[in-house]
Scaffold this motif. Structure first.
Motif, PDB file in Angstrom:
ATOM      1  N   ARG A  49       0.817  -1.211   0.000  1.00 26.04           N
ATOM      2  CA  ARG A  49       0.000   0.000   0.000  1.00 26.04           C
ATOM      3  C   ARG A  49       0.850   1.261   0.000  1.00 26.04           C
ATOM      4  O   ARG A  49       0.465   2.291  -0.590  1.00 26.04           O
ATOM      5  CB  ARG A  49      -0.909  -0.002   1.243  1.00 26.04           C
ATOM      6  N   ASP A  50       2.004   1.212   0.646  1.00 22.76           N
ATOM      7  CA  ASP A  50       2.802   2.418   0.855  1.00 22.76           C
ATOM      8  C   ASP A  50       4.153   2.397   0.152  1.00 22.76           C
ATOM      9  O   ASP A  50       4.953   3.313   0.340  1.00 22.76           O
ATOM     10  CB  ASP A  50       3.027   2.623   2.358  1.00 22.76           C
ATOM     11  N   GLY A  51       4.421   1.361  -0.651  1.00 17.07           N
ATOM     12  CA  GLY A  51       5.723   1.275  -1.313  1.00 17.07           C
ATOM     13  C   GLY A  51       5.998   2.423  -2.262  1.00 17.07           C
ATOM     14  O   GLY A  51       7.159   2.766  -2.506  1.00 17.07           O
ATOM     15  N   HIS A  52       4.934   3.046  -2.784  1.00 21.13           N
ATOM     16  CA  HIS A  52       5.139   4.149  -3.731  1.00 21.13           C
ATOM     17  C   HIS A  52       5.863   5.327  -3.074  1.00 21.13           C
ATOM     18  O   HIS A  52       6.499   6.128  -3.755  1.00 21.13           O
ATOM     19  CB  HIS A  52       3.788   4.621  -4.284  1.00 21.13           C
ATOM     20  N   LEU A 101      16.288  -8.641   7.154  1.00 23.96           N
ATOM     21  CA  LEU A 101      15.196  -9.137   6.317  1.00 23.96           C
ATOM     22  C   LEU A 101      14.842  -8.081   5.285  1.00 23.96           C
ATOM     23  O   LEU A 101      14.464  -6.965   5.637  1.00 23.96           O
ATOM     24  CB  LEU A 101      13.972  -9.467   7.168  1.00 23.96           C
ATOM     25  N   PHE A 102      14.966  -8.438   4.020  1.00 24.46           N
ATOM     26  CA  PHE A 102      14.686  -7.515   2.925  1.00 24.46           C
ATOM     27  C   PHE A 102      13.570  -8.088   2.064  1.00 24.46           C
ATOM     28  O   PHE A 102      13.685  -9.201   1.543  1.00 24.46           O
ATOM     29  CB  PHE A 102      15.954  -7.297   2.094  1.00 24.46           C
ATOM     30  N   LEU A 103      12.483  -7.322   1.945  1.00 21.73           N
ATOM     31  CA  LEU A 103      11.354  -7.672   1.084  1.00 21.73           C
ATOM     32  C   LEU A 103      11.279  -6.628  -0.025  1.00 21.73           C
ATOM     33  O   LEU A 103      10.641  -5.580   0.135  1.00 21.73           O
ATOM     34  CB  LEU A 103      10.053  -7.694   1.886  1.00 21.73           C
ATOM     35  N   PRO A 104      11.964  -6.872  -1.153  1.00 27.05           N
ATOM     36  CA  PRO A 104      12.026  -5.854  -2.211  1.00 27.05           C
ATOM     37  C   PRO A 104      10.660  -5.406  -2.710  1.00 27.05           C
ATOM     38  O   PRO A 104      10.482  -4.243  -3.080  1.00 27.05           O
ATOM     39  CB  PRO A 104      12.828  -6.549  -3.327  1.00 27.05           C
ATOM     40  N   ASN A 105       9.689  -6.297  -2.716  1.00 30.97           N
ATOM     41  CA  ASN A 105       8.391  -5.978  -3.293  1.00 30.97           C
ATOM     42  C   ASN A 105       7.504  -5.144  -2.387  1.00 30.97           C
ATOM     43  O   ASN A 105       6.429  -4.714  -2.812  1.00 30.97           O
ATOM     44  CB  ASN A 105       7.659  -7.259  -3.692  1.00 30.97           C
ATOM     45  N   VAL A 106       7.917  -4.933  -1.137  1.00 28.04           N
ATOM     46  CA  VAL A 106       7.213  -3.978  -0.291  1.00 28.04           C
ATOM     47  C   VAL A 106       8.138  -2.818   0.087  1.00 28.04           C
ATOM     48  O   VAL A 106       7.774  -1.969   0.914  1.00 28.04           O
ATOM     49  CB  VAL A 106       6.622  -4.635   0.976  1.00 28.04           C
ATOM     50  N   ARG A 107       9.342  -2.814  -0.494  1.00 26.25           N
ATOM     51  CA  ARG A 107      10.306  -1.728  -0.335  1.00 26.25           C
ATOM     52  C   ARG A 107      10.769  -1.543   1.111  1.00 26.25           C
ATOM     53  O   ARG A 107      11.079  -0.421   1.521  1.00 26.25           O
ATOM     54  CB  ARG A 107       9.697  -0.402  -0.833  1.00 26.25           C
ATOM     55  N   LEU A 108      10.848  -2.637   1.876  1.00 25.32           N
ATOM     56  CA  LEU A 108      11.230  -2.521   3.278  1.00 25.32           C
ATOM     57  C   LEU A 108      12.354  -3.486   3.631  1.00 25.32           C
ATOM     58  O   LEU A 108      12.465  -4.565   3.065  1.00 25.32           O
ATOM     59  CB  LEU A 108      10.023  -2.783   4.183  1.00 25.32           C
ATOM     60  N   LYS A 109      13.138  -3.047   4.614  1.00 23.87           N
ATOM     61  CA  LYS A 109      14.263  -3.842   5.104  1.00 23.87           C
ATOM     62  C   LYS A 109      14.411  -3.575   6.597  1.00 23.87           C
ATOM     63  O   LYS A 109      14.264  -2.427   7.034  1.00 23.87           O
ATOM     64  CB  LYS A 109      15.535  -3.419   4.359  1.00 23.87           C
ATOM     65  N   GLN A 110      14.667  -4.627   7.371  1.00 26.12           N
ATOM     66  CA  GLN A 110      14.804  -4.447   8.815  1.00 26.12           C
ATOM     67  C   GLN A 110      15.883  -5.374   9.349  1.00 26.12           C
ATOM     68  O   GLN A 110      15.887  -6.567   9.068  1.00 26.12           O
ATOM     69  CB  GLN A 110      13.479  -4.746   9.519  1.00 26.12           C
ATOM     70  N   ASP A 111      16.786  -4.811  10.146  1.00 26.30           N
ATOM     71  CA  ASP A 111      17.840  -5.619  10.768  1.00 26.30           C
ATOM     72  C   ASP A 111      17.258  -6.538  11.835  1.00 26.30           C
ATOM     73  O   ASP A 111      16.309  -6.180  12.539  1.00 26.30           O
ATOM     74  CB  ASP A 111      18.893  -4.724  11.403  1.00 26.30           C
ATOM     75  N   ALA A 112      17.846  -7.725  11.959  1.00 26.13           N
ATOM     76  CA  ALA A 112      17.542  -8.658  13.041  1.00 26.13           C
ATOM     77  C   ALA A 112      18.803  -8.800  13.878  1.00 26.13           C
ATOM     78  O   ALA A 112      19.867  -9.154  13.356  1.00 26.13           O
ATOM     79  CB  ALA A 112      17.099 -10.004  12.483  1.00 26.13           C
ATOM     80  N   GLU A 163       1.434  -3.517   4.434  1.00 25.80           N
ATOM     81  CA  GLU A 163       0.133  -4.051   4.011  1.00 25.80           C
ATOM     82  C   GLU A 163       0.188  -4.384   2.522  1.00 25.80           C
ATOM     83  O   GLU A 163       0.203  -3.476   1.684  1.00 25.80           O
ATOM     84  CB  GLU A 163      -0.984  -3.052   4.270  1.00 25.80           C
ATOM     85  N   PRO A 164       0.234  -5.662   2.162  1.00 20.22           N
ATOM     86  CA  PRO A 164       0.257  -6.036   0.740  1.00 20.22           C
ATOM     87  C   PRO A 164      -1.124  -5.872   0.103  1.00 20.22           C
ATOM     88  O   PRO A 164      -2.142  -6.102   0.767  1.00 20.22           O
ATOM     89  CB  PRO A 164       0.676  -7.505   0.775  1.00 20.22           C
ATOM     90  N   VAL A 165      -1.135  -5.478  -1.142  1.00 14.40           N
ATOM     91  CA  VAL A 165      -2.412  -5.291  -1.847  1.00 14.40           C
ATOM     92  C   VAL A 165      -2.483  -6.126  -3.129  1.00 14.40           C
ATOM     93  O   VAL A 165      -3.498  -6.090  -3.823  1.00 14.40           O
ATOM     94  CB  VAL A 165      -2.635  -3.798  -2.188  1.00 14.40           C
ATOM     95  N   LYS A 166      -1.418  -6.860  -3.432  1.00 11.47           N
ATOM     96  CA  LYS A 166      -1.393  -7.719  -4.617  1.00 11.47           C
ATOM     97  C   LYS A 166      -0.919  -9.113  -4.200  1.00 11.47           C
ATOM     98  O   LYS A 166      -0.032  -9.246  -3.364  1.00 11.47           O
ATOM     99  CB  LYS A 166      -0.478  -7.155  -5.695  1.00 11.47           C
ATOM    100  N   THR A 167      -1.510 -10.121  -4.804  1.00 12.49           N
ATOM    101  CA  THR A 167      -1.121 -11.495  -4.491  1.00 12.49           C
ATOM    102  C   THR A 167      -0.023 -11.971  -5.439  1.00 12.49           C
ATOM    103  O   THR A 167       0.179 -11.405  -6.510  1.00 12.49           O
ATOM    104  CB  THR A 167      -2.330 -12.440  -4.598  1.00 12.49           C
ATOM    105  N   GLY A 168       0.665 -13.028  -5.021  1.00 11.59           N
ATOM    106  CA  GLY A 168       1.706 -13.602  -5.867  1.00 11.59           C
ATOM    107  C   GLY A 168       2.830 -14.189  -5.044  1.00 11.59           C
ATOM    108  O   GLY A 168       2.838 -14.116  -3.807  1.00 11.59           O
ATOM    109  N   ARG A 169       3.783 -14.793  -5.725  1.00 10.82           N
ATOM    110  CA  ARG A 169       4.963 -15.388  -5.092  1.00 10.82           C
ATOM    111  C   ARG A 169       6.165 -14.485  -5.354  1.00 10.82           C
ATOM    112  O   ARG A 169       6.484 -14.187  -6.508  1.00 10.82           O
ATOM    113  CB  ARG A 169       5.227 -16.782  -5.654  1.00 10.82           C
ATOM    114  N   PHE A 170       6.829 -14.103  -4.290  1.00  6.19           N
ATOM    115  CA  PHE A 170       7.951 -13.187  -4.384  1.00  6.19           C
ATOM    116  C   PHE A 170       9.128 -13.759  -3.590  1.00  6.19           C
ATOM    117  O   PHE A 170       9.116 -14.939  -3.239  1.00  6.19           O
ATOM    118  CB  PHE A 170       7.540 -11.798  -3.888  1.00  6.19           C
ATOM    119  N   GLU A 171      10.094 -12.934  -3.283  1.00  8.74           N
ATOM    120  CA  GLU A 171      11.314 -13.425  -2.638  1.00  8.74           C
ATOM    121  C   GLU A 171      11.655 -12.574  -1.436  1.00  8.74           C
ATOM    122  O   GLU A 171      11.438 -11.363  -1.422  1.00  8.74           O
ATOM    123  CB  GLU A 171      12.469 -13.394  -3.643  1.00  8.74           C
TER     124      GLU A 171
END
Length: 280
Positions: free
Chosen positions: A43-46, A192-203, A214-222
């Motif tokens: 929702r907010d990746g833009h 943890l990096f989720l390129p398709n939601v434009r977010l990354k967080q250290d563990a 909040e994802p708004v599109k379905t599919g398989r990503f990485e």
């Protein structure tokens, strides 16, 4: 200036332009063909894309200014007959120092300050405003060399119990519902990096970090690890799958059933989770 001098000057300027713009054009084609941005499914990746575009625009404007200035200096102070030889100094006199400070402040105000202001607006408007827990999916992730351990709370709605759904390298979330992810590393620092939601967080070992999307599109990503964590860092990948809400509920129930069957109370590492840390 005679015709021969004009022709020589023209060749020099053309050569300089080709020298500068040739690699830039090749690099832009390489980036455009190979490094396309991943599909934005959040929702907010833009907002992240907007900051990246703004950065490129502002830096490109200043690059063009510097390029024009270089070409002008080459033409204005070129060696030619009847022109007094230029005097070079180290920029230590007062006018030069004032000019350097002014240019530095101008660059800071037009690039750094603008990007910092826009970034903070987006953070405060969205990413710092966590959704209510009752409206969100909660997930705990414990990365380790070199895998992602993922835990969903079971029917008792508590983490680190025998009825939790536990997966390995398989993060699934429903579309249209906020997901809050908490992380705590087992061994070394991961990210943890989720390129398709434009977010990354250290563990980090011994400390819980979190983020939400909040994802708004379905599919398989990485999902990948973005922090070098050892010899097999490049293997630390996993599936990031966004399902329709009904599909997700069916999958979660099956994952809980399989996890309960596989649960071994004698295994000290089976309950690796933690009590959920509520944050605002």
């Amino acid at each position: 200036m005679n015709l021969r001098s004009c022709r020589t000057l023209g060749l020099k300027v053309a050569g300089l332009t080709a020298l500068v713009l040739g690699p830039v054009r090749a690099l832009s084609q390489e980036i455009g063909g190979v490094l396309d941005r991943p599909l934005d499914i959040s929702r907010d990746g833009h907002m992240i894309d907007f900051i990246l575009d703004k950065t490129i625009l502002l830096v490109s404007i200043w690059f063009a200014v510097v390029l024009v200035a270089l070409i002008w200096f080459i033409i204005r102070y070129r060696q030619r007959e009847g022109h007094r030889r230029g005097h070079y100094f180290h920029g230590q006199n007062l006018p030069a120092i004032i000019l350097q400070i002014a240019v530095g402040l101008l660059v800071f105000l037009t690039i750094d300050l603008q990007l910092d202001r826009l970034s903070m607006e987006h953070l405060e408007k969205t990413y710092y405003r966590y959704p209510p827990l009752e409206e969100a999916l909660r997930v705990e992730i414990m990365p380790q060399q070199w895998a992602w351990n993922i835990r969903y709370a079971g029917p008792d709605d508590r983490f680190n119990t025998a009825d939790d759904a536990v997966t390995l390298n398989d993060l699934r979330v429903p579309s249209g519902k906020p997901a809050i992810i908490q992380l705590k590393a087992k061994d070394v620092i991961h990210s943890l990096f989720l390129p398709n939601v434009r977010l990354k967080q250290d563990a980090i070992p011994g400390r819980v970090t979190q983020f939400w999307f909040e994802p708004v599109k379905t599919g398989r990503f990485e999902m990948v690890c973005a922090e070098h964590c050892g010899l097999n860092h490049y293997k630390m990948r996993g599936d990031f799958i966004v399902l329709e809400p009904d599909e997700f509920e069916l999958w979660l129930k099956e994952a809980q059933r399989l996890s309960e069957i596989a649960f071994d109370p004698q295994d000290e590492d089976a309950l690796w989770g933690w009590e959920w840390e509520e944050r605002r």
